[in-house]
Every structure is written in C-alpha cells, then in structure tokens.
Design a protein around this motif. Structure first.
Motif, short mmCIF file in Angstrom:
data_model
loop_
_atom_site.label_atom_id
_atom_site.label_comp_id
_atom_site.label_asym_id
_atom_site.label_seq_id
_atom_site.Cartn_x
_atom_site.Cartn_y
_atom_site.Cartn_z
N PHE C 7 1.20 -0.88 -0.05
CA PHE C 7 0.14 -0.23 0.30
C PHE C 7 0.57 1.64 -0.32
N LEU C 10 1.62 1.77 -3.99
CA LEU C 10 1.38 2.21 -4.50
C LEU C 10 1.03 3.46 -3.99
N TYR C 28 -6.32 10.93 7.46
CA TYR C 28 -5.71 11.04 7.88
C TYR C 28 -5.12 10.91 9.67
N LEU C 200 -0.81 4.05 2.85
CA LEU C 200 -1.35 4.43 1.65
C LEU C 200 -0.71 6.13 1.36
N GLU C 201 -1.44 6.47 2.42
CA GLU C 201 -1.68 8.31 2.64
C GLU C 201 0.17 8.32 2.88
N TYR C 261 8.50 11.86 12.45
CA TYR C 261 7.81 12.75 11.49
C TYR C 261 6.68 13.12 12.13
N ARG C 269 9.83 22.91 14.58
CA ARG C 269 9.08 24.22 14.33
C ARG C 269 8.66 25.54 15.43
N LEU C 281 12.67 16.84 7.27
CA LEU C 281 10.97 15.99 6.83
C LEU C 281 11.86 14.72 5.51
N LEU C 285 10.67 11.40 6.99
CA LEU C 285 9.83 10.16 5.72
C LEU C 285 10.53 10.35 3.86
#
Ligand SMILES: Nc1ncnc2c1ncn2[C@@H]1O[C@H](COP(=O)(O)O)[C@@H](O)[C@H]1O
Ligand SMILES: Nc1ncnc2c1ncn2[C@@H]1O[C@H](COP(=O)(O)O)[C@@H](O)[C@H]1O
Ligand SMILES: Nc1ncnc2c1ncn2[C@@H]1O[C@H](COP(=O)(O)O)[C@@H](O)[C@H]1O
Ligand code: NA
Ligand code: NA
Ligand code: NA
Lengths: 100, 312, 312, 312, 100, 100
Positions: C7, C10, C28, C200-201, C261, C269, C281, C285
């Motif tokens: 996923f 994908l 999310y 997936l996200e 992350y 920040r 990041l 990520l």
C-alpha cells in the motif's frame, strides 16, 4: 513602516480547475497565491460542495497591476464562457513589496 | 429488497425533505477509497487462485465493447434526445463508462443469493472505465490539434478510481488469499456496511439532482430509464459469448447498463468544457443509478439466467 | 513482502505519477488516532497480565538511549553532513526520536511470523519519543533564557501522539483483556487494515517529498539510508542487554533506527524556527521511512535473532 | 468502570491540559451517523421479532412524559436558578429532551452485565427527542403569530438525529435480523469501539465548556447535578408502570435524566435566539453528561432494580 | 447607516502558528479575529495542506490603524525571517465602529 | 479591460445561520454569494469550530451599493442583537459588471 500598494486579485471558480489554474498563475508571473475551499451561488446555479466535484475554490493573488491585468485577460479568454467563475480586484498595502 | 438499497432510499427521502443530514466530503472520499480498494483486492485474490491464460480474448471483447457503446449512444443522444454535439458526446461518454457503486450493489445482490461470479470481473470493470471517455472526447472535439491528449490521458488513466482498482488488483494478486487475510476484517467483512453508508450519501446527492431534473424535462428521464436496458442486454450477450458464469454475465450486464458519475464527469469537465455538466450527471445519478439498483439489477440477473438456460 | 507495505508502494507510485488520489486530512487524523490508541491499548492489556516490577531498569536504560542518540547524531549531522547548527540539531532530534508508523509495520512483520514480543514495548515507545526532542532543542539553543521551556515541554508532553499512547496504555491497563474485549473489533481486528490505509497516505506524502529530495543532493539520502543501521544496532544491543525477547529486541532496534515525522517536526518548528523544516522531514519521511519498511525491518530482525543466538 | 467511559476521561484530561489532540469535525459527524444508525437498526431488528400490538399505550405514556418534563423544569429554571424567561425555557427544552450518547453508554453498561432490554427502547428514544423542544419554544415565545412553526417543525422533525434513528428503525424493521446480518460487522460489532472514540471527542468538547462553567457560578453546576435524579426517577417509575423490564426501565430513566446537546441547541438557536446558547450547553454537556455516565447510570440501574423488586 | 473606516489586516501563514498568533493578536489589542484554513505557494515553496503540518491559515483582523501597525511590526520582528508568512492591509467600512 | 466598481460585503457569523441567510441574500437582490468555513473570536467569545454548531461562516457578496445597504440594514435589524456577527464593506473592481 514602509508600505506599497499592490493589486489583490480574487477568483472564485470550480474546484476542478485548481491544479491547472495554479500552474497558469505562476506562469503568468504571480509570485504566489492562496487558495481556500468555498461554496456559493451565482449565474451558474448553486455550487454547494456537497460532494467531490461540486465545490468552489477561492484564490487570492497579490501582484502588481500589470500581472493582475494579464491574469484577468487570460482567465476571461480561457474560462469565462465555459466555467462558473467570478473575478474581482482591489488595492492593498503590503509591507515587503519586493515579495510581490 | 437488499437493506443497502434502503439506505439509498433513506438518503433520497432525507434529501428531498431538506433534512440537515449531511455526509462530510472527507467521509465520502474515505468510503469510495475503501470500496474501490476492496473490489480490487477481492478481484486480485481471486485472479491469483487460477491461471490467467485465456483471459486475453475476454479482455479484447470487453475493450471492444467499451469503445463501441459510446458510438452507439452518440447518435441517439444527438438526434433522438436532441442534444448539442458536445452534450451528446458527454452523455455518450458517461453511459459508455461504468458506475462502481452500481457494480458494488450488484455484487451484494449476488452475494445475498450465494451466486458466484468469475474472478476477472473487477479487471473487466477497470477496462470498461476508460475507453468510452476517450471516444466521448473524440466525438466532441474531433482529432484536432487543440486537444492536449497527453494531459488528458494522464488525467483519465491516473484518475483515482483507476489507480485504486488497479492498485487493489495488483496487491491482491501479489499477496494472495493468505497475505490478504489480516486485511479482510476492514476490506471484506465491513464491505456491505460501507456500501450502505455510501448509498446513504448517494441518495442525498441524487436528491440534490432532482431540481435540475425537473428543469430538463422528460427526454432526460426517458433516456436515463430506457438506455440502460439495451446497453445491459449487449453486456449480457457478450458475457455469455465470452463464457462468463451467470453471476459474471449479470455483472457485465450491470456494468454495460450503468453510467459513470465520477471518472467521466471529471474528465469531460476538463476536456469538453462547453458540455453542460449538470445534464449528464443528472441523467446518470438522478435517473439511471436508482433505476438500476431498484429495477435494473434484478432484470439483468433474470436476463443472464435466461440467456444461460438458452445456451445450456 | 507484507501487503501493507504494498500500500505504501501504491501511494508512492500514485504520488510520483501525479494521480489525483488524495486521502483527506481528516482521514489521516482518524487513522493516526486509531493506530496510536490501538498500540497503547494492546500494550496496556499486556502489561496488566504480569507484574511490572523489574521494569524500572529497562525504563532507565531506554531513557538513557533516548538522551544519548541525538548527542551521537549531532556531530555527524553538523560536520559530516555539513549542516548549520540549527539544522543539525533538528535532524538529531528527528532521528533520536521514533516513528510510530515504522513501529506498527514492525508489529505487523512480527505478527505475520507469529513472533511474540514483550508487553512493555509500547511503553518504551512512548519513553523514546520525547528525550531526543528536548536534547535537540538544547543543542540548537543552548541553555539561554530566551527559550520558553514551560511552553515547550507542554507542547512536547501533550502532543497528540504522547497523549494517545499514554492514554491507551492506561485504559488498557486499567481495563484488562476482558474489559477491552468489546473494543477489540475496532482497535485490534482492523489494525492491519487501518495500517494499510495509513501507509497508502504515507506513500503519497513521501512522494510529495521527492521534489525537495532532488534539490538537497546526495548527503541527505546517504544520511537517511546509513544512519538507521548503526542506530538500530545500538537499539538491538540494548534490547538484548535488558533482556528483551527476539521480538522485543527487533522492535527496540526498529524504534532506534526510525525517525520521527510527527512529534519532532511540530516541536522543532516552534522551538527552533530557524531550522529548515523541509530538510529533516525529507530525510525522515522520504528516505528513512521507506528504507526501514523495505530493508531495515528484516535486517534488524536478522540482527536481533543473531544477537540472541550469540547469547543463547 | 466501563472502558468507554475512560475514553471520556482521556478526552477531558487532554482538553483541560490543552493538548493539541483534536478529533476532526468530519469524524465526529461520521461517528454520530454510525451510532444513530446502529441504535436505530438494532431497535428495528428487535421490533420485527415480535408483534408490536400493545405498544400504543407505552407510546402514549412516553410522549406524555416528553411534554410534561419541560413544564416541570421551567419553573425550577426560572425561579430557583433565577434565569430569564428565554434561558429558562431553553434549559427546560434541553433537559426535557434526551442525549443519545448517554443512552449509548447505558446500552454498553447493560451489555457488559448481560442485561436484556425491551425492543421498543430506540423507538421511545425518538419519541422523547422532540416534544420537549416544542414545549420549550412555546414557553419562550407563547403562541404568538411571529413564530414560523412550519419552518421550526421541519427543522425539528428532520434534524439529523431523528432522521437517522427513524431511518435505522425502519430499515432494521423491514430487513429483519437475516437481512441486517451482513451489516452487523460495521454497525454492531464495532459499536463499542465507535462509542469509545465518540466519548473521547465528547470529553474534549466537555473540557472546552469548562471555561464558561467557571464564569456561570454554582447554580448551573447544582442544576446539572441535581436535576437528572428526579427526572430519572420519573422515567423509572413510568418504565415500571408501562411494564418495561429492568433493562428497559433503566434506559428510560437514563433518557429522562439525560439532557440534549444536539437537537435542542440547534432548534433553540433558531427559534429562541435571545436565549444564551452557552448556558444550556454548558450545563448539559459540561455537567450532566459526565454526571450521568459516572454516577447516574449505575444509580438509575439500582433504582430500576429496586423498583422491580418492590413490584415483584 | 452610520459607517466608519477601519483597517482590515490579512495574514497568511503556517497553520502551526495558529494558537500562538491568536493569543498575541488579542494581547496586541485586536478585538477579534477570523481564521480560515488555506493552502498556497510563495517564496517558501508550495504549502499544499496535504497533511497535518503542511497547510496555511488565513487570519483577518479588523482594527484601527494604530493596532494594525502594532501587529504588523510585531509579526515582522518575530516571524518574518523564519516562517512562511505574508501580510497585507486594506480599508473597510464597518457599521458598528465601537466593536473594532 | 473595462472595469466597474461594486461593493464587496463580507459577513462573519454563526454557521447555524447559513441556509437562512443565503435564502435571504437572494431575496434581497444579491446575484450570488460565496461561503467559506471559518472560526474566530469576537465580543461573543471564542467560536472554534471544535464541533458541529460552534463554527463560523464567512460570506462574501458582490453587489451594488443599494443592495449592500439593504442587506446590511436587514442583518442589523434581524440578527445583530442575538447572534455573533460582524459585517464590513469595501470597494472592488469587477470585470463583468452585468453579473453583479
Ligand atoms: N455576486 C456574487 N458575490 C459573491 N460571490 C459570487 C457572486 N456571484 C458568483 N459568486 C461566486 O462565484 C461562483 C461562480 O459564479 P457564476 O459563474 O456566476 O456561477 C459562484 O458559485 C459563487 O461562489
Ligand atoms: N503573491 C501572493 N499572493 C497571494 N498569496 C501569497 C503570495 N505569496 C505568498 N502567499 C501566501 O503566503 C504563504 C506564505 O508565503 P511565503 O512566505 O512567500 O512562502 C504562501 O504559502 C501563500 O499561501
Ligand atoms: N475585530 C475582528 N476582526 C476580525 N474578525 C472578527 C472581529 N470581531 C469579530 N470577528 C469575527 O466575527 C465573529 C462574530 O463576532 P462577535 O459577534 O463579535 O462575537 C467572531 O467569531 C469572529 O470570527
Ligand atoms: Na455503461
Ligand atoms: Na530513532
Ligand atoms: Na431528559
């Protein structure tokens, strides 16, 4: 503080156009833009954002008068006849004129 | 009637009565992601069980159908319904393409009757989504230089429904039934529940189309009710011809008789902006979708059974 | 490969191909709430099964590791990678802290192999989130008067991941396996399905990082690929030293080798605004997360098994 | 304590500590849709099992209670609490109507103790939502010509909670246990999990009310804690009188003792705009809801058992 | 209707700053503010709200010129160098001048 | 390009009023409107959109001065005393004056 005047161009149109429009704005010389999701009513009926494709976006661009005119002319030629779209201009003062 | 269909009714009633019931857009997106992935995964798992040799002729036949249907529909829309060229082309694209939600209700219908269907159906579903849209654009614009085909094909092939269906198929195929096992509770066990919620939302949307329906007059309603039947019949005949089971034939008929309301509207809005988007969407979502889930699906199943008996 | 990892693939493919597939921000958020609570609840239920005496030395060792890792990483980031002080401190905070998604993939990896792990792992996960962030801020700002520590510590300790993990642990512990029973369908049975959607996200997000990756050059990629291995090795050695099982050792190695992350970027920040957020990041990520789920996790498992055999 | 109640505590603690934990509004909407439909479906399935003849007297008694409670509450709010007329009427409407979340916690409470309840409870829940709101508006405005009753009744009867409860009841009743079977994984198996998430969000919201609580002083707290008990007692007595089981009596007491925080605030804001909305909402959500799930529900259960023993 | 002129100050910046900024606006004398979620592009690149921390907010404050100047100066000193942020001013007419 | 001046009327108020307000705007002669979701703080406290009924909406209407006045007067009479609401006006240039 030092301030200068710029144009604030606001566009309200169909959200399906977001990607395409944002690319064009950059190409036409806008240094940036801000987008928010919106809904509304106009001559093309109610656009209530009830699902995916039926919403609007509201785009703001701060730029000089020349770029604002160029963008407005482009949008008129390319989109006015086929898409729900309005467009209006006003004057704003900005603090860091070099950014816009 | 299958309870999921009642959820559609509930949505329509709430919408027409102007209830303040809303399904947030984010939930609509979540549900469509889940349904598309589930259909793909299920198909992929099934495909992995058996050799896929011999699938090529079926793929060819179904693709041919995908290109042919909009060509049949265009003259009807142009001359019988009396639409402008762009509008007729857009309507042909919508009805030549397919509705995943209708397919899902069909799967639920078969499931409730314990009727199996062929493993390749989700694959055929994907194959049917795209061709009609391309033909529709060609019908509207001709093959002039002005159409940016690169951008358009990108838009069509990488639209979210194609990506999720193909992605699901691939993951299901690569992982097989055992690998997918731990994902079953979310994607398979909850499938009908998610479909029910999705249909609730579809009902609300369909109700919101009813206003434009009133202003369009009778032709659109007639088209929306009458077009699916011959389309589905073509699908059923092809299904039998390429050797699908009764369940598979029913689903292919459902696909042929259903009209797109996600992929086609999005692509047409960009490629054929002069077509009135409300027109095709109203017919597809406001007329054909309810017609199919109430009347069409049982009808196409009867037709498929009858054709199969005729063959047997 | 575990289907959940597909996923992620994908998502990356869809993102790189500029598909219009999006997972709404609200989804999310929902998925991360569910995963964090599920990890916490599971851990709490396990902890409730057994006496937690004797946990204190383990807690001490893991906390010490949490404070030590960023101190090791800072000179590497500053002098080998050649970053400015604030950026190096921020990178050290990200890699000293942990990634819950990587941990979840590790749990799925062990689950698919029927390998048990120690009950206290979720607790150790929480303990590892915070110290590196504090050390990172100290490395960037020194101990000057300007830093509003009250506000910062509040921000860090009451960040949503700490709250949900600790809350889940507490509820699981207070309720025990029987009490949690009725919650299992949502939090445990669907865990892998939710993880698949989340990945997936994550794939879509990782793909969106690829642009800044191109502009940052090779160092960041090298750091993102090479840093996890020694970090994980330290985690594995400590895991063996404090008496964790093979599964537990693997997970501690995964935690050490993973990069934050969520918590770290948010805190940095605010606390170290002059650090470029895209830099850490992108590494965390865009490079380390995929590296860990494809290469790292199996590697760390092998390492843990090997260390255990060495001991046994 | 039931673990779902711990989720409420977690939300309150996170909210009071000003954690950045948020449940997106879309998820709040999804969860309430799921809970309302689940309660309705469950009730509909149960109702379908048995003849509903003989239900009419119960319906009449419960409706009468719905109209009577706000009339009892108004003078208390007006003269004991000392509120202005509009505010007193609004408070009476809130407490005369019901809270679905409190009902759901009550269902979970009974479920954990394997106590059955009568099939018609969800129906009685719907019946209790509306009357108090109408009475509240009448108390505030009198029967003058200015109130647009058509619009108001539409608003009240087609509010989302009534639509989903009634829709769920109808679908459950029409489909029966067999038809609903495939929907059970989503609506029934996950019920407690969804309730837990919902209570987490309710805790966050309740915490956000605490500020206005401080500024309102003691009366509101006292009202919020003391009003539910006699209200619930009335509910329990009526429950016994109309022949409900212990479980059913407990739930009717819970309904009577709970205060609305969705339907009533929405209707009052439109119909009685001069009433301060923060006032009723703070009492309902910030005081009575937590009071009921911690103290009220067990108390009302004890009361119901005691009344039943007295009868038996 | 009696109308008076006030300043409308619009800020577009990273959503991570919302809590902090809103507290500061109140402290600097703004009688209120309105926040909407946004996304956009500027000198610090695309901020597409694709997930949690990558979105923008758009804050509007109506206030008198003095407060507007004070806020603008504060934002410039405190945020301009480290955060994605733009700021612009325009004149608007308000009906209930005592509110702003 | 030919431009003309119109009024831009912006309303920020409780989201519970959306349906009612939008109907009224149309009735009072607005050719259209644009709505976005918002949150904020004002004299009636914080409205943080934390859940259902606690958010704001921000409505924009472009119209001529006469319609703007009519709308403003109506809102003042009907809503000011009981609802969280602000309202402000500015001048904007529009390209297709016949639309507004
Ligand atoms: N007079 C107006 N004032 C504010 N927004 C408008 C107005 N007219 C149109 N809009 C917005 O612009 C979109 C497209 O307008 P139209 O092309 O007239 O349908 C509508 O959906 C509204 O969101
Ligand atoms: N010229 C512009 N017009 C409108 N919005 C802008 C412009 N420039 C920047 N922005 C917005 O302000 C945010 C921060 O800008 P920046 O600090 O330039 O990256 C961007 O993400 C945009 O949302
Ligand atoms: N000075 C202000 N500047 C910008 N927005 C404001 C201001 N005052 C109030 N608002 C907005 O208008 C809403 C209602 O204001 P109020 O009626 O003063 O509570 C608030 O929730 C804010 O969103
Ligand atoms: Na079709
Ligand atoms: Na780490
Ligand atoms: Na009550």
């Amino acid at each position: 503080m030092h301030q200068e005047t710029r144009k604030l161009l606001t566009i309200v149109t169909e959200s399906a156009l977001e990607t395409e429009l944002c690319d064009e704005l950059t190409r036409l010389g806008a240094g940036g833009y801000t987008v928010t999701d919106a809904r509304g009513r106009g001559s093309r009926g109610v656009r209530d954002a009830g699902w995916a494709s039926s919403g609007n976006i509201r785009i703001e661009v701060i730029c000089d008068a020349r770029v604002a005119d160029r963008i407005a002319a482009h949008l008129r030629d390319r989109y006015y006849s086929d898409y729900a779209m309005i467009l209006y201009l006003s004057d704003v003062s900005v603090l860091r004129p070099e950014k816009f | 009637m299958d309870p999921v269909v009642w959820f559609f009714v509930l949505g329509v009633v709430a919408g027409l009565a102007r209830s303040d019931l809303r399904v947030p857009a984010a939930i609509y997106d979540l549900l469509s992601i889940l349904l598309l992935l589930a259909i793909g995964l299920k198909g992929g798992v099934e495909l992995a069980r058996q050799p896929i040799s011999g699938l090529l002729p079926q793929i060819g036949a179904v693709l041919a159908m995908g290109f042919a249907l909009p060509l049949l529909l265009f003259p009807v829309a142009r001359f019988l319904v009396g639409l402008a060229r762009a509008d007729a082309a857009s309507l042909a694209a919508h009805y030549g393409s397919v509705s995943v939600a209708t397919y899902a209700v069909g799967v639920a219908y078969l499931g409730a009757r314990n009727i199996e269907f062929d493993a390749q159906l989700p694959l055929l579903l994907v194959l049917l989504e795209v061709p009609a849209i391309i033909v529709g654009i060609l019908l509207a614009r001709g093959i002039d230089g002005a159409t940016k085909w690169g951008k358009l094909l990108h838009e069509i092939f990488l639209g979210k429904s194609v990506v999720l269906l193909v992605g699901g198929l691939a993951i299901g195929w690569a992982s097989g039934a055992d690998g997918i096992g731990p994902l079953e509770p979310l994607f398979f066990d909850l499938f009908k529940g998610f479909l029910a919620l999705f249909l609730l939302e579809m009902g609300l949307i369909a109700a919101s189309q009813s206003k434009s329906l009133r202003s369009r007059g009778l032709q659109l309603i007639l088209f929306g009710v009458l077009a699916p039947i011959p389309l589905a019949a073509i699908g059923a005949v092809i299904g039998v011809a390429i050797g699908l089971s009764i369940g598979g034939t029913t689903l292919l008929a459902i696909l042929a008789g259903s009209a797109s309301y996600i992929a086609a509207p999005a692509a047409m809005r960009i490629a054929v902006p002069e077509a009135n988007p409300a027109l095709s969407l109203t017919a597809s979502l406001g007329v054909t979708f309810p017609f199919n889930i109430f009347v069409g699906i049982p009808l196409y199943f009867t037709l498929a059974s009858w054709l199969h008996r005729g063959m047997g």
